[in-house]
Design an enzyme around this catalytic site. Sequence first.
Site, PDB file in Angstrom:
ATOM      1  N   HIS A  68     -53.273 -36.614  21.713  1.00 53.29           N
ATOM      2  CA  HIS A  68     -54.308 -37.249  22.525  1.00 53.29           C
ATOM      3  C   HIS A  68     -54.372 -36.651  23.922  1.00 53.29           C
ATOM      4  CE1 HIS A  68     -53.563 -40.761  19.602  1.00 53.29           C
ATOM      5  NE2 HIS A  68     -54.271 -39.789  19.075  1.00 53.29           N
ATOM      6  N   ARG A 119     -67.915 -38.308  20.259  1.00 57.14           N
ATOM      7  CA  ARG A 119     -66.852 -38.789  19.354  1.00 57.14           C
ATOM      8  C   ARG A 119     -66.352 -40.139  19.884  1.00 57.14           C
ATOM      9  NH1 ARG A 119     -65.206 -32.869  19.265  1.00 57.14           N
ATOM     10  NH2 ARG A 119     -65.013 -32.300  17.075  1.00 57.14           N
ATOM     11  N   ARG A 126     -71.532 -40.845  17.380  1.00 58.38           N
ATOM     12  CA  ARG A 126     -70.958 -40.875  16.037  1.00 58.38           C
ATOM     13  C   ARG A 126     -70.077 -42.119  15.938  1.00 58.38           C
ATOM     14  NH1 ARG A 126     -66.884 -36.291  14.083  1.00 58.38           N
ATOM     15  NH2 ARG A 126     -65.434 -37.311  15.499  1.00 58.38           N
ATOM     16  N   GLU A 174     -69.920 -33.082   6.071  1.00 62.95           N
ATOM     17  CA  GLU A 174     -68.569 -32.538   6.269  1.00 62.95           C
ATOM     18  C   GLU A 174     -67.858 -32.277   4.952  1.00 62.95           C
ATOM     19  OE1 GLU A 174     -66.606 -34.169   9.984  1.00 62.95           O
ATOM     20  OE2 GLU A 174     -67.622 -35.960   9.277  1.00 62.95           O
ATOM     21  N   ASN A 229     -65.740 -28.230  11.144  1.00 65.28           N
ATOM     22  CA  ASN A 229     -64.264 -28.263  11.096  1.00 65.28           C
ATOM     23  C   ASN A 229     -63.814 -28.810   9.759  1.00 65.28           C
ATOM     24  OD1 ASN A 229     -64.564 -27.578  13.772  1.00 65.28           O
ATOM     25  ND2 ASN A 229     -64.230 -29.670  14.509  1.00 65.28           N
ATOM     26  N   ASP A 230     -64.385 -29.948   9.388  1.00 63.79           N
ATOM     27  CA  ASP A 230     -64.005 -30.539   8.112  1.00 63.79           C
ATOM     28  C   ASP A 230     -64.638 -29.794   6.941  1.00 63.79           C
ATOM     29  OD1 ASP A 230     -62.138 -32.687   8.407  1.00 63.79           O
ATOM     30  OD2 ASP A 230     -63.668 -33.725   9.582  1.00 63.79           O
ATOM     31  N   ARG A 287     -57.108 -27.843   8.148  1.00 66.84           N
ATOM     32  CA  ARG A 287     -57.509 -27.377   9.476  1.00 66.84           C
ATOM     33  C   ARG A 287     -56.388 -27.498  10.494  1.00 66.84           C
ATOM     34  NH1 ARG A 287     -61.841 -32.060  11.411  1.00 66.84           N
ATOM     35  NH2 ARG A 287     -61.184 -31.655  13.540  1.00 66.84           N
ATOM     36  N   CYS A 326     -72.091 -29.034  14.607  1.00 72.70           N
ATOM     37  CA  CYS A 326     -71.318 -29.529  15.761  1.00 72.70           C
ATOM     38  C   CYS A 326     -69.816 -29.300  15.656  1.00 72.70           C
ATOM     39  CB  CYS A 326     -71.612 -31.000  16.019  1.00 72.70           C
ATOM     40  SG  CYS A 326     -71.054 -32.079  14.684  1.00 72.70           S
TER      41      CYS A 326
HETATM   42  C1  PEP Z   1     -66.099 -31.645  12.327  1.00 72.51           C
HETATM   43  O1  PEP Z   1     -65.405 -32.020  11.392  1.00 72.51           O
HETATM   44  O2  PEP Z   1     -66.588 -30.501  12.408  1.00 72.51           O
HETATM   45  C2  PEP Z   1     -66.372 -32.535  13.468  1.00 72.51           C
HETATM   46  C3  PEP Z   1     -67.222 -32.202  14.402  1.00 72.51           C
HETATM   47  O3  PEP Z   1     -65.689 -33.693  13.510  1.00 72.51           O
HETATM   48  P1  PEP Z   1     -64.173 -33.814  13.984  1.00 72.51           P
HETATM   49  O4  PEP Z   1     -63.750 -32.494  14.497  1.00 72.51           O
HETATM   50  O5  PEP Z   1     -64.148 -34.878  15.005  1.00 72.51           O
HETATM   51  O6  PEP Z   1     -63.496 -34.193  12.696  1.00 72.51           O
HETATM   52 MG    MG Z   2     -65.013 -34.131  11.129  1.00 73.62          MG
END
Ligand code: PEP
Ligand code: MG
Length: 750
Positions: free
Chosen positions: A368, A475, A511, A610, A633-634, A644, A681
């Site tokens: 965090h 977020r 979100r 995602e 990312n996901d 990841r 994103c």
């Molecule tokens: C993602 O998964 O790309 C995303 C933007 O969400 P987070 O990184 O918060 O999981």
């Molecule tokens: Mg995500």
Amino acid sequence: MTDSTKSKSRTLLGRLREALAEEGEGQERLDRITQIIAESMECEVCSIYLFRDDETLELCATQGLNPESVHQTRMRLGEGLVGRVAKTSHVVNTADAPSSRGFRFMPETGEEVFPSFLGVPIQRLGERLGVLVVQSREARKFTDDEVYALEVVAMVVAEMTELGAFVGEGAALSARHQQPVLFRGGVGQEGAAMGHVYLHEPRVVVTNPIADDPQAELARLHDAVDALRVSVDEMLATAGNGKGTEHKEQMQVLETYRMFANSKGWMRRMEEDIARGLSAEAAVEKEQSAARTRMGQVTDAYLRERLHDLDDLSNRLLRILTGQGNNTGAEMPDDPVLVARNIGPAELLEYGRKLRGIVLEEGSVGSHAAIVARALAVPLVINTDNITTEALNGDHIMVDGDQGIVHLRPDENIVEAFKDKIAMLAKEQERYASIRDKPAETLDGKVITLAMNAGLMADLPSLESSGADGVGLFRTELQFLIRNKMPKRAELAALYSRVIKAAKGQRVVFRTLDIGSDKVLPYMKAQDEPNPALGWRAIRVGLDKPGVMRMQLQALIRAANGRPLTVMFPFVAQFEEYCEAHSHLERVLEREAALGHPIPENLEVGAMLETPSLAFAPRKFFEEVDFISIGGNDLKQFFFAADRENERVRQRYDTLNVSFLSLIERIVERCNETGTPVSFCGEDAGRPIEALCFAAMGLRTLSMRPASIGPVKSLLRRANLDQVKAVIDEARARGDQSVRPAIMGWLRGR
Ligand code: PEP
Ligand code: MG
């Protein structure tokens, strides 16, 4: 321990103190000390070995061995008996040194005539400084009392080393805390910063390790421990009525504190140290050092935590003894670089943007604190072993967040090179600032919307400075993560309202709560799942336990107070999940209207794509949803089945892999077929080359860290997307695995 051993020990320490008080160079002091120790312990030999560098020990003073070998005899860590003491931090006590495991014969010292050997580590708070050795001609094992006495002496030598007592001409010892030191850690947040150290919790420096009135010292120790017990009991009483896991953990820590504070063993050892001539502070620190050494050797996580607690408790006790309290009164420099073992997100937020950089001894990329550092855009380096022991308040420090390197007290050459780097970065920033108000329009006239990702109030000022087109991803879980209890609806509504106000009419995509996987709320029951990333997370939690989601939706509607509102559901894997979430939202809207709250004049509801499954959802999903945002990312982790958070596999698959780009292209096509707005994103949107390729695949909105907007815009404005697309298509046709080499080659060729 008999009275006579106590008084012998005290006499020895008394003589040491006198020797240290005398004028003289460091080497003279070292020589004098070895002489006093040898005499007092009735041994022919006493030697002090100190570290020359991390791996090498050097004989720095001796009584009894060949004087010519001083500063000549060296050994590597682990080599010989001395090296073994240094490496293991354990005492070696033997009546027959030559037959002991690891013995190394050093002819230059003339030690072969001294079979008995006692070596104890010289260490301070877990940091190895050297080895103190006594040897004698008579073949005998040293008594426990003698071992203890030598350990106490080693403690004094460690303190004196720390205070620089042995520095000086001929000593071949450099002053501690004055030399440049380089730390290699991990990247927490990119960027470069230069400034002066500000220690988050400065350690206490003990300036009086030896005391001559043990009774007075005992009384000081007892008073301090009493005060400590009272403060622990008070903490327990105030913490007494909470709920949840976080609270349970806190109570556990406090109970451990109480246990140690009342521990007879701990007290007895400190009392013995004092009886042998140490001051109360030095006694506390001696036991703290021993605990730190054990900490380094224990692998059991639970035990380590408890030893950590003892370490914290010792710090508290030292502060009480020295009257320092939590605050040493050190003034924060104008250009502070925060140095800490670790720090909580809320504390870090309090320091806020004042900080030039942050260096943590512990920490992780997903912690965090790292999330907050990123939000504050302050360079952060993590995992820098021992920096809190090395750094002093006010030391000059340079943080290279791109490489994960920290220079403490750097020399001139490094300073110059670093200044060049900062100047170069500043120049780039100037260039980005000059295009801040210009559109991200490519040479072939395509305009890309560049929004920013955010999650904290602290992010919002970047909206203006970066020139972002609104917030493409807010977020909301960060607000939940930095607290120690579930935020209340009214609190959230007030916060979201501040966010909407700060955005000055620009769109903010909120979100809904995305928890689970790596984001665990401290106050929610942790799930024991075999694969948390594939587990009960995000919208799955929201749909199964809709209370929190509905509370959050209410807070959002109240914050909008009639103004337009954009809501996005995370981690939707199938159409029905979106429908279900949407129907919760409809019910909340109805209820809010019935309660007389204004309804947003325009409400957009989107889904994050995602999981690969959603890319193949029925056409109806694409028709129903107001917009889609690709959470790269996901999506990437599930597409390649590569965690990841796991560096080892994460880097194996390039985002510009043709399969992944083709998936993106297909998603964009499907959205275009139904006229559904689509954005990207994930973190990759902030990498210029990746952003360029995404734009070439048809994406027209990208959302990224504010600091990435300049570099991405700068590249887009210099590129022709049709040409980029052609390069990608050729690479695909050739069967390239990734289009990166082709794109890089093309960029270089222009
Ligand atoms: C993602 O998964 O790309 C995303 C933007 O969400 P987070 O990184 O918060 O999981
Ligand atoms: Mg995500």
